[in-house]
Design an enzyme around this catalytic site. Structure first.
Site, short mmCIF file in Angstrom:
data_model
loop_
_atom_site.label_atom_id
_atom_site.label_comp_id
_atom_site.label_asym_id
_atom_site.label_seq_id
_atom_site.Cartn_x
_atom_site.Cartn_y
_atom_site.Cartn_z
N HIS A 1 0.58 -0.57 -0.06
CA HIS A 1 0.32 0.12 -0.12
C HIS A 1 0.74 1.31 0.06
O HIS A 1 0.27 1.86 0.60
CB HIS A 1 -1.22 -0.03 1.34
N ASN B 1 -10.70 -2.49 2.68
CA ASN B 1 -10.35 -2.30 1.51
C ASN B 1 -11.04 -2.01 0.25
O ASN B 1 -12.53 -1.77 1.18
CB ASN B 1 -9.47 -4.02 0.56
#
Ligand code: HEM
Length: 515
Positions: A70, A143
């Site tokens: 990420h 997510n």
């Protein structure tokens, strides 16, 4: 001196001179910014020129490790507002009154790419929100997809490695990607793969995608009644996605399109919002599921566990400084508040360790003192958590560094009864992982997605096959391509056939055999 830890944290830059006189980092006024001290007019430079050394040395230390994974992302501040009463489900203070607002920070991200990679790649999107509540900071580290690739936390590093660069070629590697994902034990990812390669795999903007807890959490009310809970954040802007071809073109033209879209919309007052819902399940109901409630590769059917509205998340404030407020933001599923707990989902349990550990490495052990991470709405006091590199909050002054008899410490008891009769776990320590191979049950929801959901969206089944085929066509090995086809044939035979036909057509233009 006033008590330093009683002061609220400042979100803005501090220590900046109001008169804007430029100085070295120790405050010495600089008379000429680009002058260097040297011997004569053209001679070598002098080591005593601290302004130059300060400038060059700090530049060398500007970068901190990027997140793994990420690394690439964008963020904005906002608020969460309660619109519906859910105090029967959750006793957290942030939900106690309809209309109550809690300040938030949200960071959106892609997963596999480096910090400077393009926004429009096919990859899950992270959707992490920090709530600055009066009971401490709460992080929903979610997510934009309701399921995940793994259900054993020990597989996470290997899985992420396969999404990154090959150790020898330093290239993204389709053979490695599919070698991992088509291994029988790893095919539990098939549901997530069908979502990733569907239209939802490339959101047009961060404003046009949903967020999901994915995991099962455990929330309780003030009486001690508890439920398993999943959280959904549904975009009020509508879900919009790019096709693979549009995304590839945009990645070349404007790789920061999602970042720009978020910043500019907030700047012009077009604040994006999400409606927050929960799904709830009792322990009894969980025992009747055909899969484990702790299995992150499965969704809870909404027909059985309907969405219940809770509130709105609104992002209405851009960060003033990206590095200070977004790059240094530290989100962790272990940052929670009373009445919201992790369930026994093993991946979530693994995550309870991983994030704060990553942040101690990435930002240092006092990362919680960085203004954006401070629990400023509740404040932090613990005389045991002291010292360490970059301690900047006054270090609790002369407070004893143990629990002294001379001081009145307060320990707040939560009003709920101790949960001694909940989820009683018993048994020997065993080396457990779910099953060695993905079973038929692991394909059921992928098949339902393909046959019942994508069939209703014009051309969506075809695009799923196409998106998988153009990716797997990059595999050097034809055997690997066959493994991909075989896995998706188990989702639906026609899907497998369509993928095989398109890979064969691409292979024939590349001098490779048909499948
Ligand atoms: C065992 C499984 C997992 C492990 C070990 C893991 C580990 C990590 C680590 C180490 C980071 C970087 C943290 C940092 O440097 O600040 C990260 C970021 C992130 N992870 Fe996970 N992760 C796992 C699964 C998941 C799942 C299942 C989700 C979503 C449901 C998720 C969502 C995120 C998000 C959104 C971020 C970015 C947070 C931010 O914006 O700073 N991860 N993960």
């Amino acid at each position: 001196m006033s008590c330093p830890y009683a002061k609220p944290s400042q979100m803005d830059a501090n220590g900046v001179r109001d008169d804007r006189v430029v100085t070295t980092s120790n405050g010495f006024p600089i008379n000429e910014p680009f002058a260097t001290q040297r011997v004569g007019e053209h001679g070598p430079l002098l080591l005593q020129d601290n302004a130059l050394l300060d400038n060059l040395a700090h530049f060398n230390r500007e970068r901190i490790p990027e997140r793994n994974p990420h690394a690439h992302g964008s963020g904005a501040f906002g608020y969460f507002e309660v619109t519906h009463d859910i105090t029967d489900i959750c006793g957290s203070a942030m939900f106690d009154t309809i209309g109550k607002r809690t300040k938030t920070l949200t960071r959106f991200s892609t997963v596999g790419g480096e910090k400077g990679s393009a926004d429009t790649v096919r990859d899950p999107r992270g959707f992490a929100t920090k709530f600055y509540t009066e009971e401490g900071n709460l992080d929903w580290v979610y997510n934009a997809t309701p399921v995940f690739f793994i259900r054993d936390p020990s597989k996470f590093p290997a899985f992420i490695h396969t999404q990154k660069r090959n150790p020898q070629t330093n290239l993204k590697d389709a053979d490695v990607f599919w070698d991992y994902l088509t291994q029988p034990a790893n095919q539990v990812a098939v549901h997530q793969l069908c979502i990733l390669f569907s239209d939802r795999g490339i959101p047009q903007t961060y404003r046009n995608m949903n967020g999901y807890s994915g995991h099962t959490y455990k929330w309780s009310n003030k009486n001690g009644d508890w439920h398993y809970v999943q959280v959904h954040l549904k975009t009020d802007q509508g879900v919009k996605n790019y096709t693979a071809e549009e995304a590839a073109q945009i990645a070349g033209q404007n790789p920061d399109i999602c970042h720009q879209d978020l910043f500019e919309n907030i700047e012009k007052g077009n604040a994006p919002t999400w409606t927050v819902y929960i799904q709830t399940m009792t322990e009894e109901e969980s025992k009747k599921l055909p899969f484990s409630v702790f299995d992150l590769t499965k969704v809870w059917p909404q027909s059985q566990f309907p969405l219940r509205p809770v509130g709105k998340l609104c992002l209405n404030e851009n960060p003033q400084n990206f590095f200070a407020q977004v790059e240094q933001a530290a989100f962790a599923p272990s940052n929670t508040v009373p009445y919201q707990e992790a369930s026994a989902d093993p991946v979530l349990q693994g995550r309870l360790f991983a994030y704060a550990d990553a942040q101690r490495y990435r930002l240092g052990p006092n990362y919680h003192q960085i203004p954006v991470n401070c629990p400023y709405a509740s404040k932090f006091f613990n005389p045991m958590i002291r010292d360490g590199p970059m301690n900047v909050n006054g270090n609790f002054g002369s407070e004893p560094n143990y629990f002294s008899d001379k001081t009145n410490y307060q320990f707040v008891q939560q009003s709920r009864p101790i949960q001694q009769h909940q989820e009683v776990w018993n048994g020997p320590a065993v080396p457990y992982h779910w099953v060695t191979e993905a079973g038929d049950i692991d394909f059921v929801q992928a098949t339902d997605l393909y046959r019942k959901v994508l069939s209703k969206q014009d051309g969506a089944q075809g695009r799923l096959a196409h998106n998988i085929a153009i990716h797997a066509a990059n595999c050097k090995s034809v055997d690997m391509q066959k493994r991909v086809v075989s896995m998706f044939s188990r989702v639906d035979e026609q899907l497998g056939k369509n993928i095989a036909d398109e890979i064969s057509a691409i292979n024939s233009t590349n001098g490779k055999p048909k499948l």
